[in-house]
Structures are given as C-alpha cells and as structure tokens.
Design a protein around this motif. Structure first.
Motif, PDB file in Angstrom:
ATOM      1  N   LEU A   6      18.726  47.168  76.840  1.00 57.26           N
ATOM      2  CA  LEU A   6      19.311  46.008  76.168  1.00 57.26           C
ATOM      3  C   LEU A   6      19.760  46.412  74.778  1.00 57.26           C
ATOM      4  CD1 LEU A   6      19.863  42.924  76.177  1.00 57.26           C
ATOM      5  CD2 LEU A   6      17.604  42.650  75.156  1.00 57.26           C
ATOM      6  N   ILE A   7      21.047  46.195  74.499  1.00 54.94           N
ATOM      7  CA  ILE A   7      21.616  46.465  73.175  1.00 54.94           C
ATOM      8  C   ILE A   7      21.911  45.121  72.523  1.00 54.94           C
ATOM      9  CG2 ILE A   7      23.512  47.517  71.903  1.00 54.94           C
ATOM     10  CD1 ILE A   7      23.813  49.479  74.235  1.00 54.94           C
ATOM     11  N   TYR A   8      21.334  44.907  71.354  1.00 54.82           N
ATOM     12  CA  TYR A   8      21.489  43.637  70.643  1.00 54.82           C
ATOM     13  C   TYR A   8      21.582  43.916  69.153  1.00 54.82           C
ATOM     14  CZ  TYR A   8      16.654  44.100  69.151  1.00 54.82           C
ATOM     15  OH  TYR A   8      15.514  44.558  68.556  1.00 54.82           O
ATOM     16  N   ASP A   9      22.014  42.925  68.392  1.00 54.26           N
ATOM     17  CA  ASP A   9      22.148  43.064  66.938  1.00 54.26           C
ATOM     18  C   ASP A   9      20.796  42.771  66.288  1.00 54.26           C
ATOM     19  OD1 ASP A   9      22.770  43.082  64.269  1.00 54.26           O
ATOM     20  OD2 ASP A   9      24.459  41.688  64.433  1.00 54.26           O
ATOM     21  N   GLY A  10      20.094  43.811  65.912  1.00 51.67           N
ATOM     22  CA  GLY A  10      18.764  43.658  65.318  1.00 51.67           C
ATOM     23  C   GLY A  10      18.764  43.051  63.932  1.00 51.67           C
ATOM     24  N   ASP A  11      19.915  43.022  63.259  1.00 49.54           N
ATOM     25  CA  ASP A  11      19.987  42.397  61.937  1.00 49.54           C
ATOM     26  C   ASP A  11      20.281  40.906  62.028  1.00 49.54           C
ATOM     27  OD1 ASP A  11      19.476  44.852  60.897  1.00 49.54           O
ATOM     28  OD2 ASP A  11      21.374  45.058  59.819  1.00 49.54           O
ATOM     29  N   CYS A  12      20.671  40.440  63.189  1.00 49.34           N
ATOM     30  CA  CYS A  12      20.958  39.019  63.379  1.00 49.34           C
ATOM     31  C   CYS A  12      19.643  38.292  63.686  1.00 49.34           C
ATOM     32  CB  CYS A  12      21.939  38.839  64.543  1.00 49.34           C
ATOM     33  SG  CYS A  12      22.108  37.125  65.076  1.00 49.34           S
ATOM     34  N   PRO A  13      19.259  37.324  62.859  1.00 50.35           N
ATOM     35  CA  PRO A  13      18.004  36.616  63.111  1.00 50.35           C
ATOM     36  C   PRO A  13      17.966  35.920  64.476  1.00 50.35           C
ATOM     37  CG  PRO A  13      18.845  36.094  60.923  1.00 50.35           C
ATOM     38  CD  PRO A  13      19.902  36.882  61.617  1.00 50.35           C
ATOM     39  N   LEU A  14      19.090  35.376  64.918  1.00 52.36           N
ATOM     40  CA  LEU A  14      19.111  34.709  66.221  1.00 52.36           C
ATOM     41  C   LEU A  14      18.868  35.698  67.351  1.00 52.36           C
ATOM     42  CD1 LEU A  14      22.182  32.327  65.759  1.00 52.36           C
ATOM     43  CD2 LEU A  14      19.756  31.751  65.589  1.00 52.36           C
ATOM     44  N   CYS A  15      19.563  36.823  67.303  1.00 51.86           N
ATOM     45  CA  CYS A  15      19.421  37.849  68.349  1.00 51.86           C
ATOM     46  C   CYS A  15      18.010  38.426  68.346  1.00 51.86           C
ATOM     47  CB  CYS A  15      20.430  38.972  68.138  1.00 51.86           C
ATOM     48  SG  CYS A  15      22.145  38.423  68.077  1.00 51.86           S
ATOM     49  N   ARG A  16      17.532  38.756  67.160  1.00 44.87           N
ATOM     50  CA  ARG A  16      16.193  39.347  67.011  1.00 44.87           C
ATOM     51  C   ARG A  16      15.118  38.396  67.510  1.00 44.87           C
ATOM     52  NH1 ARG A  16      16.664  40.573  61.877  1.00 44.87           N
ATOM     53  NH2 ARG A  16      15.666  38.688  61.158  1.00 44.87           N
ATOM     54  N   ALA A  20      12.526  38.753  70.700  1.00 44.04           N
ATOM     55  CA  ALA A  20      11.087  38.639  70.477  1.00 44.04           C
ATOM     56  C   ALA A  20      10.489  37.482  71.283  1.00 44.04           C
ATOM     57  CB  ALA A  20      10.802  38.438  68.994  1.00 44.04           C
ATOM     58  N   ALA A  21      11.176  36.360  71.324  1.00 48.40           N
ATOM     59  CA  ALA A  21      10.660  35.184  72.032  1.00 48.40           C
ATOM     60  C   ALA A  21      10.562  35.417  73.534  1.00 48.40           C
ATOM     61  CB  ALA A  21      11.537  33.965  71.755  1.00 48.40           C
ATOM     62  N   GLN A  22      11.453  36.227  74.058  1.00 43.41           N
ATOM     63  CA  GLN A  22      11.441  36.485  75.489  1.00 43.41           C
ATOM     64  C   GLN A  22      10.320  37.439  75.892  1.00 43.41           C
ATOM     65  OE1 GLN A  22      13.572  34.769  77.607  1.00 43.41           O
ATOM     66  NE2 GLN A  22      13.903  33.752  75.676  1.00 43.41           N
ATOM     67  N   GLN A  23       9.707  38.119  74.912  1.00 46.94           N
ATOM     68  CA  GLN A  23       8.648  39.093  75.172  1.00 46.94           C
ATOM     69  C   GLN A  23       9.089  40.053  76.275  1.00 46.94           C
ATOM     70  OE1 GLN A  23       5.332  36.518  76.008  1.00 46.94           O
ATOM     71  NE2 GLN A  23       4.918  36.200  73.856  1.00 46.94           N
ATOM     72  N   LEU A  24      10.284  40.554  76.121  1.00 50.08           N
ATOM     73  CA  LEU A  24      10.920  41.329  77.174  1.00 50.08           C
ATOM     74  C   LEU A  24      10.188  42.627  77.495  1.00 50.08           C
ATOM     75  CD1 LEU A  24      14.590  40.796  76.018  1.00 50.08           C
ATOM     76  CD2 LEU A  24      13.453  39.714  77.940  1.00 50.08           C
ATOM     77  N   GLN A  25       9.751  43.343  76.479  1.00 45.88           N
ATOM     78  CA  GLN A  25       9.112  44.628  76.755  1.00 45.88           C
ATOM     79  C   GLN A  25       7.785  44.456  77.469  1.00 45.88           C
ATOM     80  OE1 GLN A  25       9.589  46.461  72.802  1.00 45.88           O
ATOM     81  NE2 GLN A  25      10.651  48.100  73.880  1.00 45.88           N
ATOM     82  N   GLN A  26       7.106  43.338  77.236  1.00 47.70           N
ATOM     83  CA  GLN A  26       5.852  43.082  77.939  1.00 47.70           C
ATOM     84  C   GLN A  26       6.101  42.779  79.410  1.00 47.70           C
ATOM     85  OE1 GLN A  26       3.806  39.954  75.885  1.00 47.70           O
ATOM     86  NE2 GLN A  26       3.702  41.086  73.977  1.00 47.70           N
ATOM     87  N   GLN A  27       7.250  42.185  79.714  1.00 46.07           N
ATOM     88  CA  GLN A  27       7.526  41.755  81.074  1.00 46.07           C
ATOM     89  C   GLN A  27       8.245  42.808  81.900  1.00 46.07           C
ATOM     90  OE1 GLN A  27       9.431  37.947  80.893  1.00 46.07           O
ATOM     91  NE2 GLN A  27       8.066  37.298  79.276  1.00 46.07           N
ATOM     92  N   PHE A  28       8.992  43.679  81.236  1.00 45.75           N
ATOM     93  CA  PHE A  28       9.764  44.695  81.943  1.00 45.75           C
ATOM     94  C   PHE A  28       9.343  46.051  81.414  1.00 45.75           C
ATOM     95  CE2 PHE A  28      12.607  41.018  81.139  1.00 45.75           C
ATOM     96  CZ  PHE A  28      12.584  40.495  82.411  1.00 45.75           C
ATOM     97  N   GLY A  29       8.479  46.727  82.128  1.00 46.54           N
ATOM     98  CA  GLY A  29       7.977  48.012  81.668  1.00 46.54           C
ATOM     99  C   GLY A  29       9.082  49.037  81.484  1.00 46.54           C
ATOM    100  N   GLU A  30      10.166  48.900  82.213  1.00 45.08           N
ATOM    101  CA  GLU A  30      11.252  49.877  82.157  1.00 45.08           C
ATOM    102  C   GLU A  30      12.378  49.441  81.219  1.00 45.08           C
ATOM    103  OE1 GLU A  30      11.477  52.914  83.785  1.00 45.08           O
ATOM    104  OE2 GLU A  30       9.367  52.542  84.232  1.00 45.08           O
ATOM    105  N   LEU A  31      12.114  48.480  80.351  1.00 45.91           N
ATOM    106  CA  LEU A  31      13.141  47.974  79.446  1.00 45.91           C
ATOM    107  C   LEU A  31      13.125  48.747  78.136  1.00 45.91           C
ATOM    108  CD1 LEU A  31      15.277  45.798  78.640  1.00 45.91           C
ATOM    109  CD2 LEU A  31      13.373  44.513  77.701  1.00 45.91           C
ATOM    110  N   THR A  32      14.300  49.206  77.721  1.00 42.75           N
ATOM    111  CA  THR A  32      14.468  49.838  76.421  1.00 42.75           C
ATOM    112  C   THR A  32      15.310  48.909  75.567  1.00 42.75           C
ATOM    113  OG1 THR A  32      14.406  52.030  77.425  1.00 42.75           O
ATOM    114  CG2 THR A  32      15.343  51.871  75.216  1.00 42.75           C
TER     115      THR A  32
END
Length: 127
Positions: A6-16, A20-32
């Motif tokens: 997943l490529i996202y704008d880390g400086d954008c508060p909405l994107c960041r 974080a809210a989706q807790q993506l890395q906890q749910q998808f072990g293979e997610l970068t």
C-alpha cells in the motif's frame, strides 16, 4: 496468501489516520506500507514502475495485489472487504462495497485531502 503493498501519503493527516485506523498491518501479515513521500529515496525502481504505468501517486492511494495495481476507490473497496468486522468497518464496507458509491466518493475524499494539504502548507507529491 496475497502479498499487498500500500502506497499512501504519509504526510497527509487523513491518509495517515485512515491507514492507522484500519490497523492494516495487524490484519494482513503480508502487507507492506510505504509512504509515497519516501518513494524517490527508498524505492526508486518502484517509482519508475509507477511512472511507466502512468500511475500518479499524488492522485490516489495505490495498492499492489500480487503484482496488479489498484488505485483510488478500488483500494478502498478491497481494504473494506478484507477488514475485521467492527461497527466502523461494517459502515465502511456497506458504503464502499458499491462500486458506484466508491467511484462517487473517492474524488470527494481526494478533494478534501488536497484542501487539507493546502491549509497545512504541505506540498503535493511531485509524482
């Protein structure tokens, strides 16, 4: 198992906050997760691949699923469908399970992001 990037704008508060809210890395072990603002330094070959495929990072969140790129509303739809059930995720899934609603909503979300970046004096991504 799918390998996700997943490529996202880390400086954008909405994107960041979305990531974080989706807790993506906890749910998808293979997610970068990759901050788009670090692409030129950390992943120049990946940036060249995106540019070759005419994928404009400043215009949408990008997700690579087993070598195939999804962008914008497609990313939100897939992430919503893969999330753990919770009241927030159920609402998100309900809204974004419809391709029509997702396509309608994503430009509004992007416009909100662009407006917020201007307010916060954060420059847009150059690519």
């Amino acid at each position: 198992m799918q390998q996700l990037l997943l490529i996202y704008d880390g400086d954008c508060p909405l994107c960041r906050n979305f990531v974080a809210a989706q807790q993506l890395q906890q749910q998808f072990g293979e997610l970068t997760l990759l901050n788009a603002r670090d692409l030129a330094e950390q992943a120049p070959l990946l940036l060249a691949e995106l540019q070759h495929q005419a994928l404009i990072v400043n215009q949408s969140m990008l997700l690579r699923v087993d070598g195939r790129w999804l962008k914008g509303a497609e990313v939100l739809q897939l992430l919503a469908s893969l999330n753990k059930p919770s009241w927030r995720n159920k609402l998100w899934l309900y809204w974004f399970q419809s391709a029509r609603r997702a396509r309608f909503s994503y430009p509004l979300l992007r416009a909100g992001r662009n407006f917020l970046l201007k307010l916060l004096k954060i420059p847009p991504l150059p690519y």
